[in-house]
Design an enzyme around this catalytic site. Structure first.
Site, PDB file in Angstrom:
ATOM      1  N   CYS A  13      -5.128   0.809   6.555  1.00  0.00           N
ATOM      2  CA  CYS A  13      -5.279   2.273   6.598  1.00  0.00           C
ATOM      3  C   CYS A  13      -6.553   2.774   5.931  1.00  0.00           C
ATOM      4  CB  CYS A  13      -4.065   2.939   5.969  1.00  0.00           C
ATOM      5  SG  CYS A  13      -3.943   2.781   4.163  1.00  0.00           S
ATOM      6  N   CYS A  39      -8.417  -4.924  -9.755  1.00  0.00           N
ATOM      7  CA  CYS A  39      -8.061  -3.830 -10.650  1.00  0.00           C
ATOM      8  C   CYS A  39      -7.639  -2.665  -9.754  1.00  0.00           C
ATOM      9  CB  CYS A  39      -9.272  -3.494 -11.509  1.00  0.00           C
ATOM     10  SG  CYS A  39      -8.947  -2.343 -12.830  1.00  0.00           S
ATOM     11  N   CYS A  76       0.854  -1.182   0.000  1.00  0.00           N
ATOM     12  CA  CYS A  76       0.000   0.000   0.000  1.00  0.00           C
ATOM     13  C   CYS A  76       0.896   1.239   0.000  1.00  0.00           C
ATOM     14  CB  CYS A  76      -0.886  -0.013   1.247  1.00  0.00           C
ATOM     15  SG  CYS A  76      -1.876   1.484   1.451  1.00  0.00           S
ATOM     16  N   CYS A  85      -7.311  -0.939   1.460  1.00  0.00           N
ATOM     17  CA  CYS A  85      -6.310  -1.475   2.384  1.00  0.00           C
ATOM     18  C   CYS A  85      -6.992  -1.586   3.739  1.00  0.00           C
ATOM     19  CB  CYS A  85      -5.104  -0.546   2.446  1.00  0.00           C
ATOM     20  SG  CYS A  85      -3.892  -1.031   3.703  1.00  0.00           S
ATOM     21  N   CYS A 105       0.304   3.174   3.728  1.00  0.00           N
ATOM     22  CA  CYS A 105       0.825   2.684   5.011  1.00  0.00           C
ATOM     23  C   CYS A 105       1.944   1.660   4.878  1.00  0.00           C
ATOM     24  CB  CYS A 105      -0.308   2.100   5.843  1.00  0.00           C
ATOM     25  SG  CYS A 105      -1.035   0.594   5.149  1.00  0.00           S
TER      26      CYS A 105
END
Length: 156
Positions: A126, A146, A74, A123, A77
């Site tokens: 976060c 995607c 991510c 995510c 984070c």
């Protein structure tokens, strides 16, 4: 056997729909920075995508055609989300994967924006917007994650 909360089983479309309706597996940790902290940590375009549920233009990132070993975290984070072994060329204009590296890392939410219903992928650590997941991917899961390239950071 019900595998919807098993971290060792690849997700199915049925699992994704279940999690979107009933709640997601718990994340390994939480990153609950406030908006000001996110604005300071992210460039404006990454903030627009991750925190504002934006979408980058299709084919705008070289990450779409990057097919080499590695992992993807991510961009907000730093949580490891995907492995390059599950990445494939969907020709959609965004990096696409068949599965996250483990359950509890990606969250699933019904998205009714733009006059359609889709499943948003976030995510779990976060709450950053990653993109969407669709049931039109290749084996082994049949899923297409995607994902906005701006929401990812390529790791070695």
């Amino acid at each position: 056997m019900d595998t919807r909360n098993s971290p060792t089983t690849e997700p199915t479309w049925r699992d994704v729909l279940h999690w979107a309706r009933e709640g997601n597996p718990p994340p390994p940790r939480r990153d609950a920075r406030d908006e000001a902290a996110w604005r300071a940590a992210l460039d404006p375009e990454a903030f627009r995508v991750l925190r504002g549920k934006g979408t980058e233009a299709p084919h705008s990132s070289p990450m779409c055609s990057l097919f080499e070993p590695g992992r993807y975290a991510c961009a907000g984070c730093g949580t490891l989300l995907f492995d390059a072994a599950s990445k494939y060329d969907s020709r959609s204009g965004w990096p696409s994967f068949t599965a996250p590296v483990a359950a509890g890392l990606v969250g699933y939410h019904a998205d009714h924006r733009h006059g359609m219903t889709r499943i948003e992928a976030t995510c779990q650590v976060c709450d950053g917007h990653l993109g969407h997941v669709f049931p039109d991917g290749p084996a082994p899961t049949g899923l297409r994650y995607c994902i906005n390239a701006l929401a990812l950071r390529k790791l070695a």
